[in-house]
Motif scaffolding. Structure first.
Motif, short mmCIF file in Angstrom:
data_model
loop_
_atom_site.label_atom_id
_atom_site.label_comp_id
_atom_site.label_asym_id
_atom_site.label_seq_id
_atom_site.Cartn_x
_atom_site.Cartn_y
_atom_site.Cartn_z
N LEU A 17 2.50 -1.84 10.58
CA LEU A 17 1.64 -1.08 9.72
C LEU A 17 2.31 0.61 9.15
O LEU A 17 2.41 1.07 8.29
CB LEU A 17 1.11 -0.55 10.36
CG LEU A 17 -0.61 -1.06 10.80
CD1 LEU A 17 -1.70 -0.82 11.92
CD2 LEU A 17 -1.70 -2.22 10.00
N GLU A 18 4.07 -0.14 9.57
CA GLU A 18 4.68 0.79 8.82
C GLU A 18 5.04 1.24 7.82
O GLU A 18 4.83 2.67 7.08
CB GLU A 18 6.18 0.94 9.63
CG GLU A 18 7.11 -0.47 8.97
CD GLU A 18 8.26 -0.93 9.98
OE1 GLU A 18 9.20 -1.82 9.31
OE2 GLU A 18 8.29 -0.06 11.15
N SER A 19 4.71 0.40 6.27
CA SER A 19 4.41 0.65 5.11
C SER A 19 3.12 0.72 4.28
O SER A 19 2.63 1.62 3.28
CB SER A 19 4.84 -0.54 4.89
OG SER A 19 4.06 -1.92 5.00
N ALA A 20 2.14 0.91 5.33
CA ALA A 20 0.64 1.91 4.77
C ALA A 20 0.67 2.62 5.30
O ALA A 20 1.11 4.03 5.65
CB ALA A 20 -0.32 0.94 6.37
N SER A 21 -0.10 2.94 3.53
CA SER A 21 -0.26 4.71 3.51
C SER A 21 -1.41 5.45 4.59
O SER A 21 -1.89 4.64 5.58
CB SER A 21 -1.42 4.34 2.04
OG SER A 21 -2.63 4.50 2.29
N PRO A 22 -0.83 6.73 4.26
CA PRO A 22 -2.16 7.52 5.13
C PRO A 22 -3.34 7.31 5.51
O PRO A 22 -4.04 7.16 6.33
CB PRO A 22 -1.11 8.41 5.28
CG PRO A 22 -0.24 8.46 4.64
CD PRO A 22 -0.65 7.42 3.74
N ALA A 23 -3.63 7.38 4.24
CA ALA A 23 -5.53 6.71 4.01
C ALA A 23 -5.61 5.55 4.82
O ALA A 23 -7.03 5.84 5.44
CB ALA A 23 -5.48 6.74 2.07
N ASP A 24 -5.37 4.64 4.63
CA ASP A 24 -5.50 2.88 5.16
C ASP A 24 -5.12 3.23 6.08
O ASP A 24 -6.34 2.75 6.95
CB ASP A 24 -4.71 1.86 4.46
CG ASP A 24 -4.56 1.76 3.14
OD1 ASP A 24 -5.74 1.43 2.73
OD2 ASP A 24 -3.69 1.22 2.45
N LEU A 25 -4.33 4.37 6.92
CA LEU A 25 -4.43 4.00 8.64
C LEU A 25 -5.37 4.93 9.06
O LEU A 25 -6.11 4.88 10.36
CB LEU A 25 -2.81 4.82 9.12
CG LEU A 25 -1.72 3.33 8.91
CD1 LEU A 25 -0.82 4.60 9.33
CD2 LEU A 25 -1.46 2.97 9.47
N ALA A 26 -5.58 5.84 8.38
CA ALA A 26 -6.83 6.49 8.42
C ALA A 26 -8.40 6.45 8.84
O ALA A 26 -9.59 6.87 9.65
CB ALA A 26 -7.44 7.73 7.44
N GLU A 27 -8.94 5.08 8.35
CA GLU A 27 -9.85 4.46 8.40
C GLU A 27 -9.31 3.15 9.47
O GLU A 27 -8.75 2.08 8.58
CB GLU A 27 -10.37 3.79 7.42
CG GLU A 27 -11.47 3.17 7.20
CD GLU A 27 -12.10 2.04 5.70
OE1 GLU A 27 -12.72 1.67 6.25
OE2 GLU A 27 -11.79 2.73 5.15
N VAL A 28 -9.64 3.29 11.07
CA VAL A 28 -9.55 2.38 11.99
C VAL A 28 -11.02 2.49 13.08
O VAL A 28 -11.64 3.73 13.12
CB VAL A 28 -8.27 3.13 13.18
CG1 VAL A 28 -8.83 4.57 13.77
CG2 VAL A 28 -7.96 2.33 13.64
N GLU A 29 -10.55 1.44 13.19
CA GLU A 29 -12.17 0.91 13.97
C GLU A 29 -11.41 0.49 15.38
O GLU A 29 -10.67 -0.17 15.38
CB GLU A 29 -13.00 0.04 13.76
CG GLU A 29 -13.84 0.33 12.62
CD GLU A 29 -14.19 -0.61 11.86
OE1 GLU A 29 -14.21 -1.75 11.80
OE2 GLU A 29 -14.92 -0.30 10.88
#
Length: 59
Positions: A17-29
């Motif tokens: 996930l190193e290339s994922a955006s902060p917004a994408d990473l913020a939604e986590v389950e």
């Protein structure tokens, strides 16, 4: 880098996930089996991280 700290104090990490955006990473389950990012359709299992398994399909 994703770092998971287990209840016994051990930490395991993966560079996924190193290339994922902060917004994408913020939604986590968090689930009993691992971690899921719905916006990325990505799952990391604790079992797989402990075993050092690498994903078979690069994203």
């Amino acid at each position: 880098m994703v770092v998971v700290t287990l209840s016994d104090g051990r930490s395991i990490s993966t560079p996924r996930l190193e290339s994922a955006s902060p917004a994408d990473l913020a939604e986590v389950e968090l689930t009993p089996l691992g971690v899921h990012w719905p916006r990325l359709d990505e799952d990391l299992s604790i079992e797989g991280m402990l075993a050092g398994r690498r994903p078979t399909v690069p994203r």
